[in-house]
Design an enzyme around this catalytic site. Structure first.
Site, PDB file in Angstrom:
ATOM      1  N   SER A   1     -12.101  -6.443   6.519  1.00 24.46           N
ATOM      2  CA  SER A   1     -13.161  -5.757   5.844  1.00 24.46           C
ATOM      3  C   SER A   1     -13.603  -6.689   4.738  1.00 24.46           C
ATOM      4  O   SER A   1     -12.769  -7.201   4.005  1.00 24.46           O
ATOM      5  CB  SER A   1     -12.616  -4.450   5.280  1.00 24.46           C
ATOM      6  OG  SER A   1     -13.665  -3.629   4.935  1.00 24.46           O
TER       7      SER A   1
ATOM      8  N   ARG B   1      -0.693   1.795  13.061  1.00 24.59           N
ATOM      9  CA  ARG B   1      -1.264   0.565  12.517  1.00 24.59           C
ATOM     10  C   ARG B   1      -1.201   0.449  10.994  1.00 24.59           C
ATOM     11  O   ARG B   1      -1.900  -0.338  10.404  1.00 24.59           O
ATOM     12  CB  ARG B   1      -2.699   0.410  12.991  1.00 24.59           C
ATOM     13  CG  ARG B   1      -3.602   1.561  12.620  1.00 24.59           C
ATOM     14  CD  ARG B   1      -5.004   1.240  13.009  1.00 24.59           C
ATOM     15  NE  ARG B   1      -5.939   2.145  12.380  1.00 24.59           N
ATOM     16  CZ  ARG B   1      -7.229   1.954  12.355  1.00 24.59           C
ATOM     17  NH1 ARG B   1      -7.733   0.892  12.876  1.00 24.59           N
ATOM     18  NH2 ARG B   1      -8.013   2.837  11.783  1.00 24.59           N
ATOM     19  N   HIS B   2      -0.388   1.275  10.375  1.00 24.15           N
ATOM     20  CA  HIS B   2      -0.241   1.173   8.922  1.00 24.15           C
ATOM     21  C   HIS B   2       1.173   0.790   8.539  1.00 24.15           C
ATOM     22  O   HIS B   2       2.139   1.338   9.074  1.00 24.15           O
ATOM     23  CB  HIS B   2      -0.608   2.506   8.261  1.00 24.15           C
ATOM     24  CG  HIS B   2      -2.078   2.734   8.181  1.00 24.15           C
ATOM     25  ND1 HIS B   2      -2.749   3.491   9.117  1.00 24.15           N
ATOM     26  CD2 HIS B   2      -2.999   2.305   7.306  1.00 24.15           C
ATOM     27  CE1 HIS B   2      -4.036   3.510   8.804  1.00 24.15           C
ATOM     28  NE2 HIS B   2      -4.209   2.801   7.712  1.00 24.15           N
TER      29      HIS B   2
ATOM     30  N   GLU C   1       0.577   4.192   0.789  1.00 24.05           N
ATOM     31  CA  GLU C   1      -0.094   5.260   1.525  1.00 24.05           C
ATOM     32  C   GLU C   1       0.908   5.889   2.476  1.00 24.05           C
ATOM     33  O   GLU C   1       1.548   5.203   3.253  1.00 24.05           O
ATOM     34  CB  GLU C   1      -1.252   4.684   2.348  1.00 24.05           C
ATOM     35  CG  GLU C   1      -2.452   4.320   1.515  1.00 24.05           C
ATOM     36  CD  GLU C   1      -3.464   3.509   2.318  1.00 24.05           C
ATOM     37  OE1 GLU C   1      -3.042   2.734   3.189  1.00 24.05           O
ATOM     38  OE2 GLU C   1      -4.654   3.644   2.036  1.00 24.05           O
TER      39      GLU C   1
ATOM     40  N   ARG D   1       0.852  -1.187   0.000  1.00 22.83           N
ATOM     41  CA  ARG D   1       0.000   0.000   0.000  1.00 22.83           C
ATOM     42  C   ARG D   1       0.887   1.236   0.000  1.00 22.83           C
ATOM     43  O   ARG D   1       1.625   1.462   0.957  1.00 22.83           O
ATOM     44  CB  ARG D   1      -0.885   0.036   1.256  1.00 22.83           C
ATOM     45  CG  ARG D   1      -1.855  -1.115   1.397  1.00 22.83           C
ATOM     46  CD  ARG D   1      -3.157  -0.860   0.651  1.00 22.83           C
ATOM     47  NE  ARG D   1      -3.869  -2.112   0.398  1.00 22.83           N
ATOM     48  CZ  ARG D   1      -4.804  -2.623   1.189  1.00 22.83           C
ATOM     49  NH1 ARG D   1      -5.160  -1.976   2.265  1.00 22.83           N
ATOM     50  NH2 ARG D   1      -5.406  -3.747   0.899  1.00 22.83           N
TER      51      ARG D   1
ATOM     52  N   ARG E   1      -1.676  -6.971  12.056  1.00 26.08           N
ATOM     53  CA  ARG E   1      -2.675  -6.302  12.879  1.00 26.08           C
ATOM     54  C   ARG E   1      -3.341  -7.278  13.827  1.00 26.08           C
ATOM     55  O   ARG E   1      -3.600  -6.972  14.984  1.00 26.08           O
ATOM     56  CB  ARG E   1      -3.746  -5.672  11.994  1.00 26.08           C
ATOM     57  CG  ARG E   1      -3.664  -4.180  12.021  1.00 26.08           C
ATOM     58  CD  ARG E   1      -4.873  -3.587  11.351  1.00 26.08           C
ATOM     59  NE  ARG E   1      -4.438  -2.488  10.518  1.00 26.08           N
ATOM     60  CZ  ARG E   1      -5.257  -1.651   9.936  1.00 26.08           C
ATOM     61  NH1 ARG E   1      -6.556  -1.811  10.046  1.00 26.08           N
ATOM     62  NH2 ARG E   1      -4.801  -0.668   9.202  1.00 26.08           N
TER      63      ARG E   1
ATOM     64  N   GLU F   1     -10.241  -2.191  13.377  1.00 26.75           N
ATOM     65  CA  GLU F   1     -10.672  -3.038  12.276  1.00 26.75           C
ATOM     66  C   GLU F   1      -9.542  -3.983  11.859  1.00 26.75           C
ATOM     67  O   GLU F   1      -8.411  -3.560  11.688  1.00 26.75           O
ATOM     68  CB  GLU F   1     -11.063  -2.135  11.102  1.00 26.75           C
ATOM     69  CG  GLU F   1     -11.534  -2.856   9.888  1.00 26.75           C
ATOM     70  CD  GLU F   1     -10.878  -2.318   8.643  1.00 26.75           C
ATOM     71  OE1 GLU F   1     -10.928  -1.112   8.403  1.00 26.75           O
ATOM     72  OE2 GLU F   1     -10.281  -3.134   7.925  1.00 26.75           O
TER      73      GLU F   1
END
Lengths: 313, 528
Positions: B449, B303-304, B297, B295, B497, B446
């Site tokens: 998903s 948590r990323h 991002e 990712r 996670r 979360e």
């Protein structure tokens, strides 16, 4: 038959305006169908309506007379106020309806709640933590009592601190699931979590749990007073003491302690059909029978045996 | 060495001072000679020293080694060989206390001057640098009383008869293992407050990973992976491997990394979803995959990560996507149970360093409707619109509320608003604003998903248009459903996670062996 000219003419069969010669041998009666000068709103109809027209005339006159009275004004005010309140209530219900989730199930709930507000209580989101050693048998009886009003769906969960359930608890779970579901009635869900709690069970409402099965029953009885008899009974203090006995029975450590408590419950039963001299089942019966089945199934008298069977019916 | 002459007589008639000096000198020489005498008669020669470089010699000794973890009272009185790291060494007079470490287990070894152990050997033992790997031959003996404080094997110790250094560690360590494994108690004035901060740990990851807590964390992570495989395989899933180099950015939303690919460029997969769905369209029924997910991002949160391990699954169902949702829920519960039953020791070790509450869950898992969740939040004073997504603080609050009410750290939130879900999510048939999608939460964060995917190309086209996605870009995706496809649903889980939240750790970098985040890569380039 005197329609438009395009229609054909038929021969007259019956003559209405025939002159009838009345017999003179009978006494004469006033013609009740004879036309009066005031026809009223239903004037061109015949018979009974004539009378009702008369009545409405009378009522009108009466109203005219009392219209000037002050009582009438207050009455009108009151009616208007009630109408306004009703309207507000309706608006509130509509808001609630839109706020609640719109899936069909809950829609049904709302509809039912609107149509039968007195019978269906608010039983949403009840969570009960129960120790696996003490299955709350009173739930089975509650399910039975509610069977005509709504379905009570008890979903059970096993908490991670408990690794497995004892045999009697598994049978209890099976009994819970074996109830027939009436699809026409609303369904309420009670979540049962098997978890080590002292004493035996607790109901989570807000921060502070309601602990002990008799206290949980008290809470439920206040939610659905028309199903569970508690505070509407005439001798509430008796019921309360029976509830406390059941509470102590679950917590009793020794057999002598238990026997003493069962003895006291037996006294409360006496010769009557249910505990505390009642002819109908109260929450005292629910709590006591459940407590006995949990801890002292074989330690009861013949009289109580019969009462336990009555409770189960 | 040349032997001094101890018989040298002091000159008479000097001052008192001089005579004292002489006396001292005499004593010194005497001691020296004694020491040399003992060198001569070192009884331990050949029982200690640096072992020659192990190159897999044909004459290599054949020894049976014992695991530290398995040495217990049953072995008292027997002679064992142990290979471990020298955790600490402390000399005290004629004794040297050594703590040997093997992964997360520690044992005390005692080098004691006696008939077979010379003073020189004790001295040598106390001078071995920390973190060196040593071979020790020793007798297991029982320790009475409260046992050895600070060792996992408390009630036994090793009385050393041989000690060999197999691999020497540099004498200066960038971080002390003891510091790195010190419990993170918040208010404790008495204990030492030396900490190793996260950056130092990550810069010296090899040393940091040697701490008991890290040993346990990555064993648990392996456990999660294994349990995921086992549980799903038992349920009839097939493991597939999906490509990580992809020709075009698969879904909108998350950014993708571009890599040069011969004359053009390609992308790194940000989700194996398209391939999972194609496997379903190809009639594999139930599939799962474990692999890296990228990712791009630029979010520096706890948590990323830019690269993480994805546990993804996809499953065809008959009539209702709850079949899939509950399968995933069951799978989670099976993993939690497996961890609870098989990794109790490891969880305890992690708990010793990072004080956290044990993870709780319900069986069967708790399923709440999104709107129920909103109602619970509204009761607590946080209003979320019917078509809004939950913000991170709202998610955490909801987690706390659910925990207070149901005492579970894991729950499923079902029926998310359609507006906050990707275009391929199946809308709810009874309520146009909702969708057949779900999120799963651990400790209020979360982890999964998922949703029922649209398997009808017409509806998919319509939804894509509604979301303003260019149809040419996703033509291949839509086309894969043209030849008939079972209704299916699935989800993706972030391994790091799950481990982080199961253990209640505060940072995802603690559960990724060599974490990749937007900043860290620059540092790690040097190391790895």
């Amino acid at each position: 038959m005197n329609g438009p000219v395009q229609m054909y003419k038929t021969r007259q069969i019956i003559k209405h305006d025939l002159k009838v010669d009345l017999p003179t041998c009978m006494y004469g009666m006033r013609n009740i169908h004879a036309k009066t000068n005031d026809l009223g709103p239903l004037g061109d109809h015949v018979s009974p309506f004539q009378d009702s027209a008369d009545i409405s005339k009378q009522v009108k006159q009466l109203l005219k007379r009392i219209e000037d009275l002050s009582e009438m004004d207050t009455l009108i005010d009151r009616q208007e106020r009630i109408l306004r309140q009703l309207n507000d209530l309706r608006q509130e219900m509509l808001n609630l309806k839109t706020n609640l989730c719109s899936t069909t199930v809950t829609n049904e709930l709302v509809k039912n709640a609107v149509s039968t507000p007195t019978e269906v209580p608010k039983l949403l989101n009840i969570v009960i933590n129960v120790s696996p050693q003490h299955p709350p048998y009173s739930l089975l009886l509650i399910k039975k009592l509610c069977v005509d009003l709504f379905n009570v769906n008890v979903s059970t969960h096993l908490h991670s601190t408990v690794s497995s359930l004892p045999e009697k608890t598994l049978t209890f779970e099976k009994q819970l699931q074996s109830f027939p579901v009436n699809a026409n009635l609303p369904t309420y869900t009670i979540r049962l979590i098997w978890k080590t709690v002292v004493p035996s069970c607790e109901l989570i409402v807000s921060q502070v749990p309601i602990s002990g099965e008799p206290n949980v029953l008290r809470y439920l009885a206040r939610l659905i007073p028309n199903v569970l008899i508690y505070e509407t009974a005439d001798n509430v203090w008796e019921i309360d003491s029976a509830l406390d006995l059941s509470y102590s029975l679950i917590r009793a450590r020794t057999k002598t302690e238990r026997l003493g408590l069962i003895q006291s419950l037996n006294k409360k039963l006496g010769k009557s059909k249910f505990l505390c001299g009642h002819s109908e089942m109260t929450i005292a019966d629910l709590a006591a029978s459940s407590a006995i089945r949990q801890v002292a199934d074989n330690e009861v008298t013949q009289n109580m045996m019969k009462w336990l069977q009555r409770c189960d019916e | 060495m040349v032997e001094n002459n101890p018989l040298e007589t002091p000159q008479k008639g000097d001052s008192k001072k001089a005579s004292k000096k002489e006396a001292k000198k005499a004593k010194k020489t005497e001691r020296k000679s004694q020491a040399e005498a003992s060198v001569d008669e070192d009884v331990s020669v050949g029982k200690y020293g640096n072992f020659s470089l192990i190159q897999s010699n044909s004459q290599a000794p054949k020894r049976e080694f014992h695991d530290v973890a398995k040495i217990d009272k049953a072995l008292v009185g027997t002679n064992v060989w142990v290979r471990g790291r020298l955790h600490t060494a402390r000399a005290r007079g004629k004794q040297c206390f050594i703590v040997l470490r093997q992964q997360e287990f520690t044992i005390q070894a005692l080098v004691n001057v006696c008939e077979t152990v010379s003073k020189m050997m004790v001295k040598f033992s106390s001078n071995i640098s920390k973190e060196s790997i040593v071979d020790v031959e020793a007798m297991v003996s029982e320790v009475g009383g409260t046992g050895v404080a600070g060792c996992t094997q408390r009630y036994i110790e090793l009385v050393v008869s041989q000690i060999w250094v197999v691999s020497v560690a540099a004498s200066q360590l960038p971080l002390q293992i003891e510091d790195a494994s010190r419990p993170e108690k918040q208010e404790d004035a008495d204990s030492l407050n030396i900490r190793v901060n996260q950056d130092t740990r990550l810069d010296n990851r090899v040393l940091d990973l040697r701490t008991p807590a890290n040993q346990a964390i990555f064993r648990i992570e392996a456990g999660v992976c294994r349990l995921f495989r086992d549980v799903l395989t038992k349920k009839g899933f097939v493991e597939i491997h999906t490509p990580k180099i992809i020709p075009a950015a698969s879904e909108g939303g998350a950014n993708v990394f571009t890599v040069s690919y011969f004359k053009g460029s390609a992308y790194l997969a940000q989700s194996p979803q398209l391939y999972k769905q194609m496997a379903i369209a190809a009639d594999f029924g139930k599939v799962f995959t474990i692999g890296a997910v990228f990712r791009a991002e630029d979010s520096n949160t706890h948590r990323h990560l830019t690269e993480f391990t994805g546990l993804d699954l996809e499953m065809a169902f008959h009539y209702h996507y709850h079949e899939v949702m509950l399968t995933i829920g069951d799978m989670f519960n099976a993993i939690f149970k497996g961890l609870r039953d098989e990794f109790a020791t490891e969880i305890d070790i992690v708990g010793n360093q990072f004080l956290v509450e044990p993870f709780t869950f319900l069986d069967p898992p708790l399923v709440l409707q999104y709107n129920d969740g909103r109602a619970m939040l509204a009761e607590a004073g946080v209003e979320i619109g019917p078509e809004d997504d939950l913000s991170t603080p709202a998610e955490k609050l909801l987690g706390r509320l659910v925990k207070a009410k149901y005492d579970t750290d894991f729950y499923i939130l079902d029926k998310y608003p359609l507006a906050v879900r990707p275009f391929y999510t199946m809308p709810d048939p009874e309520n146009k604003t909702l969708s057949n999608s779900y999120d799963m939460f651990m400790r209020g964060e979360e982890v999964t998903s998922g949703a029922q995917r649209i398997h009808d190309p017409e509806l998919l086209t319509e939804r894509a248009k509604h979301h303003g996605i260019e149809l040419e870009k996703i033509a291949a995706y839509i086309d894969s459903f043209r030849y008939g496809c079972s209704p299916h649903a699935g989800g993706g889980i972030g391994l790091e996670r799950v481990v982080m939240l199961y253990l209640g750790l505060d940072n995802i970098r603690k559960t990724s062996m060599f974490p990749r985040d937007p900043k860290l890569i620059l540092v790690l380039k040097i190391l790895v």
